[in-house]
Motif scaffolding. Structure first.
Motif, PDB file in Angstrom:
ATOM      1  N   THR A  68       0.730  -1.465   0.081  1.00  9.30           N
ATOM      2  CA  THR A  68      -0.149   0.079   0.034  1.00  9.30           C
ATOM      3  C   THR A  68       0.923   1.210  -0.187  1.00  9.30           C
ATOM      4  N   TRP A  69       0.355   2.285  -0.881  1.00 14.22           N
ATOM      5  CA  TRP A  69       1.041   3.496  -0.822  1.00 14.22           C
ATOM      6  C   TRP A  69      -0.134   4.578  -0.485  1.00 14.22           C
ATOM      7  N   ASP A  70       0.030   5.532   0.520  1.00 14.39           N
ATOM      8  CA  ASP A  70      -0.706   6.538   0.979  1.00 14.39           C
ATOM      9  C   ASP A  70       0.403   7.770   0.952  1.00 14.39           C
ATOM     10  N   GLY A  71      -0.079   8.553  -0.057  1.00 12.59           N
ATOM     11  CA  GLY A  71       0.750   9.950  -0.284  1.00 12.59           C
ATOM     12  C   GLY A  71       0.056  11.166  -0.472  1.00 12.59           C
ATOM     13  N   TYR A  72       0.161  12.126   0.130  1.00  8.73           N
ATOM     14  CA  TYR A  72      -0.280  13.456   0.116  1.00  8.73           C
ATOM     15  C   TYR A  72       0.713  14.493   0.176  1.00  8.73           C
ATOM     16  N   HIS A  73       0.593  15.692  -0.692  1.00 12.37           N
ATOM     17  CA  HIS A  73       1.472  16.732  -0.725  1.00 12.37           C
ATOM     18  C   HIS A  73       0.497  17.971  -0.471  1.00 12.37           C
ATOM     19  N   MET A  74       0.971  18.675   0.382  1.00 14.35           N
ATOM     20  CA  MET A  74       0.416  20.064   0.711  1.00 14.35           C
ATOM     21  C   MET A  74       1.015  21.044  -0.077  1.00 14.35           C
ATOM     22  N   VAL A  75       0.613  21.691  -0.990  1.00 12.48           N
ATOM     23  CA  VAL A  75       1.518  22.664  -1.821  1.00 12.48           C
ATOM     24  C   VAL A  75       0.759  24.176  -1.595  1.00 12.48           C
ATOM     25  N   ARG A  76       1.722  24.999  -1.329  1.00 15.86           N
ATOM     26  CA  ARG A  76       1.053  26.393  -1.289  1.00 15.86           C
ATOM     27  C   ARG A  76       2.057  27.235  -2.278  1.00 15.86           C
ATOM     28  N   ALA A  77       0.996  27.893  -3.266  1.00 17.66           N
ATOM     29  CA  ALA A  77       1.740  28.599  -4.300  1.00 17.66           C
ATOM     30  C   ALA A  77       0.693  29.854  -4.793  1.00 17.66           C
ATOM     31  N   PRO A  78       1.502  30.831  -5.552  1.00 18.84           N
ATOM     32  CA  PRO A  78       0.565  31.834  -5.785  1.00 18.84           C
ATOM     33  C   PRO A  78      -0.486  31.484  -6.792  1.00 18.84           C
ATOM     34  N   ALA A  79      -1.906  31.957  -6.519  1.00 13.69           N
ATOM     35  CA  ALA A  79      -2.759  31.804  -7.254  1.00 13.69           C
ATOM     36  C   ALA A  79      -2.641  32.106  -8.771  1.00 13.69           C
ATOM     37  N   ASP A  80      -1.931  32.846  -9.043  1.00 16.21           N
ATOM     38  CA  ASP A  80      -1.484  33.384 -10.482  1.00 16.21           C
ATOM     39  C   ASP A  80      -0.314  34.389 -10.466  1.00 16.21           C
ATOM     40  N   SER A  81       0.694  34.033 -11.135  1.00 23.92           N
ATOM     41  CA  SER A  81       1.769  35.041 -11.326  1.00 23.92           C
ATOM     42  C   SER A  81       2.355  35.270 -12.767  1.00 23.92           C
ATOM     43  N   PRO A  82       2.837  36.132 -13.045  1.00 26.64           N
ATOM     44  CA  PRO A  82       3.537  36.454 -14.365  1.00 26.64           C
ATOM     45  C   PRO A  82       4.483  35.278 -14.720  1.00 26.64           C
TER      46      PRO A  82
END
Length: 289
Positions: free
Chosen positions: A163-177
């Motif tokens: 079994t593989w249980d993986g989760y990534h919490m990613v915080r990034a700009p909603a939109d950027s140039p």
């Protein structure tokens, strides 16, 4: 205070029991910690992900976790409804929902390419400062059978379930140039569990960022949120998969091969000792006692 100490003790106990505890074990530990410490224990103890079937009529399976939970209901990231229905639960805004849909499509393709068959879900919510927070969750359960001669009519010597249980919490700009650097934070956890029919059990937890260290931060070119967050997630996930192979599977293989090699060497030496002295030219010293 007392609840903090009980929560810390409960987390140590859960780590000692292994990262893939059953629901019953977690409930027992929560009772020991007390109701005032339960929230801290649940927040700090990674648990295996759960999967539920999609909506009737061909809906996709999705993952149940804290990122899509509202009370006793969970939001389906594909149909964008809560199950069971919950009238007071908030749905993502239009822009957040669009990013979530695009991220789910990208993540499903990524998981099929690098992880094979499994269930993936992405849940996106707004974060302060013009950021979006996404939870990239993936669960995979595989069953393998080993076949061999002399193993009975079925020709099976045993198998294994992983079994593989993986989760990534990613915080990034909603939109950027696209030409501007974007600051991205990633915190990842992967739980591994391998059990063989012969009784061998391997459990482990891999955390992106090095265990108790803060989130991994990276600076990359901007663009739409799904592209920024997906690229950051992929970099950390690749590193975790490489570590999983090196730490758990490759090391286990080396130990197993080493054990088999010693047994094989002892068997061959015993065969040599049993051969007549006339063939060997002289009697072998007794090397195996």
């Amino acid at each position: 205070g007392g609840s903090g100490k009980r929560a810390a003790a409960a987390l140590r106990l859960l780590r000692a029991l292994g990262p893939c505890q059953g629901a019953g074990q977690v409930e027992d530990v929560l009772r020991l910690a007390g109701p005032d410490a339960a929230g801290a224990v649940l927040a700090g103890a990674p648990q295996p992900l759960r999967v539920v079937e999609g909506a009737p009529g061909g809906g996709r399976r999705f993952i149940l976790c804290d990122a899509n939970r509202a009370g006793d209901s969970y939001r389906d990231p594909f149909a964008n409804v809560y199950r069971p229905p919950r009238s007071d639960a908030q749905l993502p805004a239009a822009g957040v929902r669009a990013a979530e849909e695009a991220a789910n499509d990208l993540y499903e393709t990524y998981c099929h390419q690098y992880h094979g068959v499994g269930t993936s879900s992405v849940f996106v919510s707004e974060a302060p400062g013009g950021y979006l927070l996404g939870c990239f969750a993936f669960k995979k359960v595989i069953r393998s059978e080993e076949a061999g001669a002399g193993a009975g009519a079925a020709g099976k010597t045993g198998g294994a379930t992983g079994t593989w249980d993986g989760y990534h919490m990613v915080r990034a700009p909603a939109d950027s140039p696209p030409e501007a650097p974007a600051k991205v934070e990633v915190r990842s956890t992967v739980l591994l569990n391998l059990e063989t029919d012969a009784g061998l059990k391997i459990q482990g937890a891999l955390v992106g960022g090095g265990g108790a260290q803060p989130s991994e931060e990276s600076s990359q070119l901007g663009g739409p949120w799904p592209n920024i967050a997906g690229a950051a997630m992929e970099a950390v996930d690749n590193g975790i998969r490489a570590r999983a192979v090196a730490i758990y599977f490759e090391k286990t293989r080396q130990v197993a091969v080493g054990l088999r090699s010693r047994k094989e060497a002892a068997r061959k030496l015993a065969e040599m000792e049993a051969k007549p002295a006339a063939i060997m030219g002289h009697a072998l010293p007794k090397l195996v006692t």
